[in-house]
Design an enzyme around this catalytic site. Structure first.
Site, PDB file in Angstrom:
ATOM      1  N   ARG A 172      -7.870  11.683  -7.884  1.00 13.75           N
ATOM      2  CA  ARG A 172      -8.370  10.983  -9.068  1.00 13.75           C
ATOM      3  C   ARG A 172      -9.859  11.238  -9.296  1.00 13.75           C
ATOM      4  NH1 ARG A 172      -8.025   4.633  -7.066  1.00 13.75           N
ATOM      5  NH2 ARG A 172      -9.424   4.826  -5.280  1.00 13.75           N
ATOM      6  N   GLU A 219      -1.341  -2.202 -10.143  1.00 14.28           N
ATOM      7  CA  GLU A 219      -1.984  -3.034 -11.172  1.00 14.28           C
ATOM      8  C   GLU A 219      -2.919  -2.218 -12.058  1.00 14.28           C
ATOM      9  OE1 GLU A 219      -3.055  -2.934  -8.049  1.00 14.28           O
ATOM     10  OE2 GLU A 219      -5.179  -2.462  -8.394  1.00 14.28           O
ATOM     11  N   LYS A 220      -3.273  -1.027 -11.627  1.00  9.41           N
ATOM     12  CA  LYS A 220      -4.123  -0.177 -12.478  1.00  9.41           C
ATOM     13  C   LYS A 220      -3.420   0.104 -13.802  1.00  9.41           C
ATOM     14  CE  LYS A 220      -6.212   1.838  -8.395  1.00  9.41           C
ATOM     15  NZ  LYS A 220      -5.606   0.810  -7.501  1.00  9.41           N
ATOM     16  N   ASN A 262      -4.709   5.778  -6.184  1.00  8.93           N
ATOM     17  CA  ASN A 262      -5.518   6.337  -5.092  1.00  8.93           C
ATOM     18  C   ASN A 262      -4.783   7.443  -4.340  1.00  8.93           C
ATOM     19  OD1 ASN A 262      -3.750   5.064  -3.282  1.00  8.93           O
ATOM     20  ND2 ASN A 262      -5.097   3.309  -2.955  1.00  8.93           N
ATOM     21  N   GLU A 306       0.861  -1.182   0.000  1.00  5.72           N
ATOM     22  CA  GLU A 306       0.000   0.000   0.000  1.00  5.72           C
ATOM     23  C   GLU A 306       0.900   1.235   0.000  1.00  5.72           C
ATOM     24  OE1 GLU A 306      -3.209  -0.072  -0.256  1.00  5.72           O
ATOM     25  OE2 GLU A 306      -3.431  -2.236  -0.030  1.00  5.72           O
ATOM     26  N   TYR A 338       4.548  -3.922  -8.999  1.00  3.14           N
ATOM     27  CA  TYR A 338       3.256  -4.542  -9.361  1.00  3.14           C
ATOM     28  C   TYR A 338       3.317  -5.188 -10.749  1.00  3.14           C
ATOM     29  CZ  TYR A 338       0.443  -2.690  -5.474  1.00  3.14           C
ATOM     30  OH  TYR A 338      -0.116  -2.431  -4.243  1.00  3.14           O
ATOM     31  N   TYR A 345      -7.498   3.763 -20.888  1.00  2.58           N
ATOM     32  CA  TYR A 345      -7.898   3.393 -19.526  1.00  2.58           C
ATOM     33  C   TYR A 345      -7.351   4.422 -18.545  1.00  2.58           C
ATOM     34  CZ  TYR A 345      -8.655   0.963 -15.226  1.00  2.58           C
ATOM     35  OH  TYR A 345      -9.095   0.665 -13.966  1.00  2.58           O
TER      36      TYR A 345
END
Ligand SMILES: *[C@@H]1O[C@H](CO)[C@@H](O)[C@H](O)[C@H]1NC(C)=O
Ligand SMILES: *[C@@H]1O[C@H](CO)[C@@H](O)[C@H](O)[C@H]1NC(C)=O
Length: 360
Positions: free
Chosen positions: A202, A254-255, A245, A137, A168, A240
């Protein structure tokens, strides 16, 4: 078989540091085969015979997971079969504490249980045992960092300057790249979001962007994902929104790697600065919100690319050379620790300023 994860050897002064601050040309090399060789040249020679509790050269490395991440028990990976890393014994069985060369502490669970939940003995902490602090995190979502100074020997995180660096995802150069085929694109912009918070940069950016451009929102507050999940759904989109965050050094999740790259959509990123992304991915593989003075001008550019196929396709030029690896939680992490323990040799280390380092 999945490609062997590449990492920076733990505690090798002077060796991996020279990669620091260099830009994409070198970052690409780090991930490529040539640099993998250079990396091996950096690994320490096998050390002198070691005391009990240490990794024996060629012997088994016992890695103990003190808390199953998020309290979810799991089957331990076979590191040899999955990553070609031999001699690993992974376990979550605390009765193995005395024989573990490395013990992993997942930060979220540590924050939940508090420092009282750490092993206190008997038996006492074996002097050669490595305590590894593991966190994926960002600092904004890592409570309780203070008070952890001087407890751990190593860090494992998405930060490149961790003792065990596990991003990631990463790009690698396969020996024989598969030809890249762009999936059929029928839609424009997708965003998947589960944790909706009006305070997050975001969400604020999205609210402005959607004034100028249709955005399909999936997740808790939006549309349902297709049966095949996020990758299948997003692959029909040209773009995309890989919006993190929170914005922190190297915090690229992973976004980007799965939701955008694995789905062959061009990522529009909001996270650390462009230069930080360029340490890991080619400059022409993504669009950064900072590239535009306003969300309106970003929207204009995306609409331009929508109508100009050759320009849009330029965002895939890098796929001739590289393939995308998405890291799998937690098998890859545990196997990487095992490998790092074997490579580490005898040096002693304690992480003194965990919070100030991680928050920097
Ligand atoms: C597995 O690792 C060994 C030793 O590091 C290496 O010689 C071998 O080529 C690797 N095999 C594969 C399939 O990558
Ligand atoms: C690990 O850290 C502890 C606590 O600072 C220290 O006593 C121990 O020597 C360290 N061990 C290794 C192998 O670095």
């Amino acid at each position: 078989m999945e490609p062997a994860p590449r990492r920076r050897p733990a505690g090798q002064p002077g060796c991996p540091r020279r990669w620091r601050g260099r830009r994409w040309a070198l970052a690409a090399g780090v991930l490529g085969a040539a640099a993998a060789l250079a990396l091996y040249a950096c690994l320490p020679e096998p050390g002198p015979p070691r005391a009990a509790g240490e990794a024996q050269a060629g012997g088994e490395v016992n890695v103990l997971l003190w808390w199953e991440p998020f309290g979810r028990p799991r089957r331990m990976a076979d590191c040899r079969r999955r990553y070609n890393i031999t001699g690993c014994r992974l376990s979550a069985d605390r009765s193995r504490y005395g024989e573990a060369q490395a013990v992993l502490f997942h930060h979220r669970d540590l924050a939940l249980h508090g420092a009282e939940g750490l092993p206190r003995g008997p038996p006492p902490r074996p002097p050669r045992q490595l305590w590894v602090w593991m966190n994926f995190e960002s600092p904004s979502h890592s409570p309780g960092l203070r008070g952890l100074a001087g407890l751990f020997n190593w860090t494992m995180s998405y930060r490149r300057d961790s003792d065990v660096f596990v991003p990631y995802g990463y790009l690698y150069t396969p020996p024989a790249p598969r030809p890249f085929v762009l999936p059929r694109k029928t839609r424009l912009v997708a965003w998947v979001i589960s944790n909706w918070n009006e305070e997050h940069a975001r969400v604020r950016y999205y609210r402005q962007l959607k004034e100028h451009l249709a955005i399909d929102v999936y997740g808790a507050r939006g549309l349902a994902l297709a049966e095949g999940g996020v990758v299948e759904t997003v692959s029909a989109y040209k773009f995309y929104l890989a919006f993190e965050n929170s914005q922190h050094t190297d915090y690229i999740t992973e976004k980007l790697w799965r939701n955008a790259f694995a789905a062959s959509a061009v990522p529009v990123v909001l996270g650390p600065r462009r230069a930080n992304y360029e340490r890991f991915i080619p400059p022409d593989s993504f669009i950064h919100v900072d590239d535009f003075p306003s969300p309106r001008l970003l929207a204009t550019y995306l609409k331009f690319l929508d109508k100009n196929k050759p320009n849009y396709r330029k965002y895939f030029a890098w796929r001739k050379k590289y393939e995308v690896h998405v890291t799998s939680f937690w098998d890859e992490h545990l196997c990487k620790v095992c490998k790092a323990v074997r490579a580490a040799g005898n040096q002693i280390k304690t992480v003194r300023n965990l919070a100030s380092w991680f928050e920097s």
